[in-house]
Design an enzyme around this catalytic site. Structure first.
Site, short mmCIF file in Angstrom:
data_model
loop_
_atom_site.label_atom_id
_atom_site.label_comp_id
_atom_site.label_asym_id
_atom_site.label_seq_id
_atom_site.Cartn_x
_atom_site.Cartn_y
_atom_site.Cartn_z
CB CYS A 119 -0.85 0.22 1.07
SG CYS A 119 -2.31 1.06 1.24
CG ASP B 146 -0.76 3.76 5.33
OD1 ASP B 146 0.19 4.22 6.22
OD2 ASP B 146 -1.99 3.78 5.80
NE ARG C 223 -0.89 4.51 8.99
CZ ARG C 223 -2.16 4.07 9.19
NH1 ARG C 223 -2.49 4.26 10.59
NH2 ARG C 223 -2.89 3.66 8.51
CG HIS D 21 -1.21 -1.25 5.81
ND1 HIS D 21 -1.94 -0.44 6.70
CD2 HIS D 21 -1.43 -0.96 4.74
CE1 HIS D 21 -2.38 0.86 5.79
NE2 HIS D 21 -2.20 0.27 4.57
CB CYS E 21 -5.81 -0.70 5.13
SG CYS E 21 -5.49 -0.34 3.30
#
Length: 229
Positions: free
Chosen positions: A51, A53, A55, A110, A113
């Site tokens: 992803c 993302d 993080r 993850h 999400c």
């Protein structure tokens, strides 16, 4: 030469610039030999599809060095089925398999999400038509959860959907000709992971048992089908 002091609103970009300076002046000299070797070739150990993302940092999570991972990131760690959308993800897969000869492809979802939250609540995407269209590739996972999961609350549903989305994208991955051919002859291994941001634990999909198991608990769970040739 010191940088000119910018407005406080520019502090974020200055942190990034300062990070580059630290890398250039302190980190790079310690690994200069590695970077000179990488300047003209790459031989990654695996492709890592995850992803976008902020993080989720594949190299940090796996403690990999530059050149180890061929990384592709997008909203929801999606792999469109072959032929539907021959864009960046499909191109990267084909290049990794055919040109670079990677032996492993990891699809990693993850916890918490945002993309999966949006799949559960499409109303969030009212003003994001492009994202809405992209996440149609996760609709199969949503239907599987709705029709089969007796989930207890939104958080539990989100966790199951995140896992099912990884399984769905593994299925899409196998539709790509370059991947399908090498899977058939046992020359490529695919993995489905879910990374927990809070605990750092990774659970991997075991295709024989049809479940996700924590990495470190026994043999490494594998999502690779049995070869036919």
């Amino acid at each position: 030469m010191p940088y000119k002091k910018l407005k406080s609103t520019d502090d974020a970009i200055m942190q990034i610039v300062d990070g580059y300076r630290h890398f250039h002046e302190e980190v790079y000299p310690q690994q200069e030999e590695l970077f000179k070797k990488l300047a003209f070739e790459q031989t990654p150990k695996a492709m890592f599809i995850t992803c976008a993302d902020s993080r989720v940092v594949p190299e940090l999570i796996t403690q990999s060095s530059p050149g180890d991972l061929f990384v592709t990131r997008n909203v929801g760690n999606v792999v469109p089925p072959y032929g539907q959308m021959l864009g960046g993800v499909s191109t990267a897969i084909e290049y990794a398999v055919v040109a670079l000869g990677v032996k492993h492809i990891i699809i990693c979802g993850h916890s918490d999400c945002g993309a999966m939250k949006a799949v559960l609540n499409p109303e969030q995407l009212r003003n994001m038509p492009t994202v809405r269209s992209w996440l149609q590739h996760s609709e199969v996972a949503k239907i599987v959860v709705e029709e089969n999961c007796k989930c207890d609350g939104h958080r539990d549903t989100l966790g199951v959907l995140t896992e099912e989305n990884v399984v769905a994208q593994l299925g899409h991955l196998a539709t790509h000709p370059s991947v399908a051919s090498r899977l058939a002859r046992g020359d490529l291994f695919i993995h489905g992971w879910v990374y927990d941001i809070e605990t750092s634990q990774i659970r991997a999909y075991d295709t024989e048992k049809g479940e996700f198991r924590r990495i470190g608990d026994g043999p490494l769970p594998m999502a690779t089908p049995k070869p036919r040739y």
